[in-house]
Design a protein around this motif. Structure first.
Motif, PDB file in Angstrom:
ATOM      1  N   ASP A 205       0.842  -1.183   0.000  1.00 28.53           N
ATOM      2  CA  ASP A 205       0.000   0.000   0.000  1.00 28.53           C
ATOM      3  C   ASP A 205       0.882   1.239   0.000  1.00 28.53           C
ATOM      4  N   PRO A 206       0.312   2.414  -0.330  1.00 29.45           N
ATOM      5  CA  PRO A 206       1.111   3.642  -0.284  1.00 29.45           C
ATOM      6  C   PRO A 206       1.759   3.825   1.084  1.00 29.45           C
ATOM      7  N   VAL A 207       3.022   4.261   1.074  1.00 27.60           N
ATOM      8  CA  VAL A 207       3.744   4.451   2.322  1.00 27.60           C
ATOM      9  C   VAL A 207       3.733   5.927   2.710  1.00 27.60           C
ATOM     10  N   THR A 208       4.023   6.182   3.973  1.00 26.58           N
ATOM     11  CA  THR A 208       4.134   7.538   4.502  1.00 26.58           C
ATOM     12  C   THR A 208       5.510   7.688   5.160  1.00 26.58           C
ATOM     13  N   LEU A 209       5.769   8.836   5.731  1.00 28.60           N
ATOM     14  CA  LEU A 209       7.053   9.066   6.397  1.00 28.60           C
ATOM     15  C   LEU A 209       7.293   8.051   7.510  1.00 28.60           C
ATOM     16  N   GLU A 210       6.228   7.620   8.163  1.00 24.89           N
ATOM     17  CA  GLU A 210       6.363   6.656   9.263  1.00 24.89           C
ATOM     18  C   GLU A 210       6.826   5.284   8.773  1.00 24.89           C
ATOM     19  N   ASP A 211       6.719   5.048   7.476  1.00 26.74           N
ATOM     20  CA  ASP A 211       7.106   3.748   6.921  1.00 26.74           C
ATOM     21  C   ASP A 211       8.556   3.718   6.445  1.00 26.74           C
ATOM     22  N   LEU A 212       9.301   4.776   6.713  1.00 23.20           N
ATOM     23  CA  LEU A 212      10.701   4.823   6.301  1.00 23.20           C
ATOM     24  C   LEU A 212      11.563   4.207   7.395  1.00 23.20           C
ATOM     25  N   PHE A 213      11.783   2.907   7.281  1.00 21.35           N
ATOM     26  CA  PHE A 213      12.613   2.198   8.244  1.00 21.35           C
ATOM     27  C   PHE A 213      13.221   0.988   7.552  1.00 21.35           C
ATOM     28  N   TYR A 214      14.241   0.409   8.179  1.00 21.31           N
ATOM     29  CA  TYR A 214      14.898  -0.775   7.638  1.00 21.31           C
ATOM     30  C   TYR A 214      14.181  -2.033   8.129  1.00 21.31           C
ATOM     31  N   GLY A 215      14.118  -3.012   7.257  1.00 15.78           N
ATOM     32  CA  GLY A 215      13.478  -4.258   7.646  1.00 15.78           C
ATOM     33  C   GLY A 215      13.890  -5.382   6.723  1.00 15.78           C
ATOM     34  N   PRO A 216      13.600  -6.624   7.108  1.00 12.99           N
ATOM     35  CA  PRO A 216      13.933  -7.779   6.254  1.00 12.99           C
ATOM     36  C   PRO A 216      13.004  -7.843   5.055  1.00 12.99           C
ATOM     37  N   HIS A 217      13.440  -8.560   4.044  1.00 11.76           N
ATOM     38  CA  HIS A 217      12.583  -8.809   2.885  1.00 11.76           C
ATOM     39  C   HIS A 217      11.736 -10.037   3.184  1.00 11.76           C
ATOM     40  N   PRO A 218      10.448 -10.011   2.861  1.00 18.65           N
ATOM     41  CA  PRO A 218       9.574 -11.130   3.235  1.00 18.65           C
ATOM     42  C   PRO A 218       9.900 -12.458   2.555  1.00 18.65           C
TER      43      PRO A 218
ATOM     44  N   ALA B   7       9.243   7.973  -4.263  1.00 22.13           N
ATOM     45  CA  ALA B   7       9.863   6.905  -5.057  1.00 22.13           C
ATOM     46  C   ALA B   7       9.218   5.560  -4.772  1.00 22.13           C
ATOM     47  N   VAL B   8       9.034   5.243  -3.494  1.00 21.07           N
ATOM     48  CA  VAL B   8       8.382   3.981  -3.133  1.00 21.07           C
ATOM     49  C   VAL B   8       6.970   3.930  -3.701  1.00 21.07           C
ATOM     50  N   ASN B   9       6.317   5.076  -3.740  1.00 26.93           N
ATOM     51  CA  ASN B   9       4.920   5.125  -4.153  1.00 26.93           C
ATOM     52  C   ASN B   9       4.724   5.282  -5.661  1.00 26.93           C
ATOM     53  N   GLN B  10       5.760   5.035  -6.454  1.00 22.57           N
ATOM     54  CA  GLN B  10       5.591   5.086  -7.902  1.00 22.57           C
ATOM     55  C   GLN B  10       4.746   3.925  -8.414  1.00 22.57           C
ATOM     56  N   GLY B  11       4.526   2.945  -7.590  1.00 22.20           N
ATOM     57  CA  GLY B  11       3.671   1.826  -7.967  1.00 22.20           C
ATOM     58  C   GLY B  11       3.455   0.918  -6.784  1.00 22.20           C
ATOM     59  N   ARG B  12       2.448   0.078  -6.846  1.00 29.28           N
ATOM     60  CA  ARG B  12       2.178  -0.865  -5.757  1.00 29.28           C
ATOM     61  C   ARG B  12       3.201  -1.991  -5.721  1.00 29.28           C
ATOM     62  N   GLN B  13       3.859  -2.225  -6.843  1.00 30.26           N
ATOM     63  CA  GLN B  13       4.889  -3.266  -6.910  1.00 30.26           C
ATOM     64  C   GLN B  13       5.949  -2.811  -7.902  1.00 30.26           C
ATOM     65  N   ILE B  14       7.132  -2.478  -7.410  1.00 29.87           N
ATOM     66  CA  ILE B  14       8.193  -1.938  -8.247  1.00 29.87           C
ATOM     67  C   ILE B  14       9.541  -2.495  -7.799  1.00 29.87           C
TER      68      ILE B  14
ATOM     69  N   ALA C 208      11.829  -1.529  -5.978  1.00 31.62           N
ATOM     70  CA  ALA C 208      11.840  -0.407  -5.042  1.00 31.62           C
ATOM     71  C   ALA C 208      13.230   0.054  -4.650  1.00 31.62           C
ATOM     72  N   ASP C 209      14.147  -0.877  -4.386  1.00 35.33           N
ATOM     73  CA  ASP C 209      15.468  -0.449  -3.924  1.00 35.33           C
ATOM     74  C   ASP C 209      16.201   0.346  -4.989  1.00 35.33           C
ATOM     75  N   THR C 210      16.082  -0.057  -6.246  1.00 28.89           N
ATOM     76  CA  THR C 210      16.775   0.660  -7.308  1.00 28.89           C
ATOM     77  C   THR C 210      16.110   1.996  -7.589  1.00 28.89           C
ATOM     78  N   VAL C 211      14.790   2.027  -7.657  1.00 27.72           N
ATOM     79  CA  VAL C 211      14.089   3.299  -7.871  1.00 27.72           C
ATOM     80  C   VAL C 211      14.468   4.288  -6.777  1.00 27.72           C
ATOM     81  N   CYS C 212      14.452   3.844  -5.529  1.00 22.18           N
ATOM     82  CA  CYS C 212      14.748   4.735  -4.410  1.00 22.18           C
ATOM     83  C   CYS C 212      16.219   5.133  -4.378  1.00 22.18           C
ATOM     84  N   ALA C 213      17.106   4.201  -4.659  1.00 23.67           N
ATOM     85  CA  ALA C 213      18.538   4.521  -4.650  1.00 23.67           C
ATOM     86  C   ALA C 213      18.863   5.604  -5.663  1.00 23.67           C
ATOM     87  N   ILE C 214      18.380   5.453  -6.891  1.00 25.41           N
ATOM     88  CA  ILE C 214      18.754   6.435  -7.904  1.00 25.41           C
ATOM     89  C   ILE C 214      17.969   7.734  -7.748  1.00 25.41           C
TER      90      ILE C 214
END
Length: 310
Positions: free
Chosen positions: A24-37, A228-235, A237-243
């Protein structure tokens, strides 16, 4: 705006838990590190191939007497050195296998098929080249390194667009003019894709356009990361956000507001945050902004806009 690879690594590591994960769309509160599912080998707070290969390019540029004299073999040696001194997961399976099995330039060249390269690999590692002050040199090296692994129109063009975006903002350009600058150098149809390419989340042009749009949509680093994360529901993500983050880091008008816990939680081993910031300082000293694209303060500009076709 001294951080460059450091904020790239933060975007890379924050978004890795969402790589190709429907969310789902993320917000500032969702900016944290976590494992990949699904990717159990990945450790939260670690950056991936996007940052490691960009770091390899940064080190290569700093060591070069004349960057324009760099050859494909120089880039390959830099990639192999960075990977083998600090093996890490997060690479695509194809590239990971090539790097892991290669001990020499010849090994690597024999393990890749550049004619199939339409992913973002050529674009994700090119940001340091954009810091160079000569746009002709930027374009030459961006394409040279890109075609080693991505010898396709999509691969080369995505690398060129990425490098030009970094170059334009680093040297004084305003982001509202960024799209026109890219068109000036690459032509109005640089974004052209087939229907099949546009449907591929890993396509290099798709990813670069998503990153550029995120930069256009926000006025702060945290805002860019969310966009960047919110450019799509499934992207990818790490590459979009990094660049997106490494481009945004070159905009002097961008608010530097990343929460401290993202710095504290990023890996800080031998090649972690402290090393990246050390390299960033060296890059900014060696390749400072020239202000060659700075416009007069009174120039009338249209505001930031979504200028990229999605």
């Amino acid at each position: 705006m001294k951080d460059f690879l450091a904020v790239m690594a933060i975007g890379d590591a924050v978004a890795m838990r969402l790589e190709f994960v429907e969310h789902d769309p993320v917000t500032l509160e969702d900016l944290f590190y976590g494992p990949h599912p699904k990717f159990a080998e990945y450790q939260a707070g670690k950056y991936t191939d996007d940052t490691q290969m960009s770091l390899a390019h940064a080190e290569l540029l700093l060591a070069a007497d004349a960057p324009s004299n760099l050859q494909p073999d120089d880039f390959i040696r830099a990639w192999l050195s960075a990977f083998h001194r600090d093996p890490r997961v997060g690479y695509g399976r194809y590239m990971y296998r090539s790097l892991r099995s290669s001990k020499s330039v010849e090994d690597f060249c024999g393990s890749v098929d550049a004619a199939r390269g339409t992913t973002s690999g050529a674009a994700m590692r090119v940001a340091p080249i954009g810091l160079l002050s000569d746009v002709a040199e930027v374009k030459y090296l961006a394409e040279l390194q890109g075609r080693i692994t991505h010898d396709t129109r999509t691969g080369a063009t995505s690398a060129l667009a990425m490098a030009l975006a970094v170059h334009f903002l680093h040297h004084g350009g305003h982001k509202s003019d960024m799209a026109d600058f890219i068109v000036h150098h690459l032509g109005a149809d640089w974004q052209r894709q087939t229907n099949e390419e546009a449907a591929d989340m890993g396509n290099g042009l798709t990813i670069v356009k998503q990153a550029l749009n995120a930069v256009m949509q926000a006025d702060s680093l945290s805002g860019v990361l969310v966009a960047a994360v919110n450019q799509g529901r499934q992207i990818d993500a790490d590459t979009v956000c990094a660049i997106a983050m490494v481009i945004a880091s070159r905009d002097p008008a961008m608010a530097i507001d990343l929460p401290q816990h993202l710095y504290d939680g990023l890996e800080n081993g031998e090649y972690g945050l402290s090393y990246l910031q050390h390299m960033d300082a060296k890059l900014m000293h060696r390749l400072p902004p020239s202000q060659q694209y700075r416009q007069s303060p009174g120039r009338d500009r249209r505001g930031p806009k979504d200028v990229l076709q999605m």
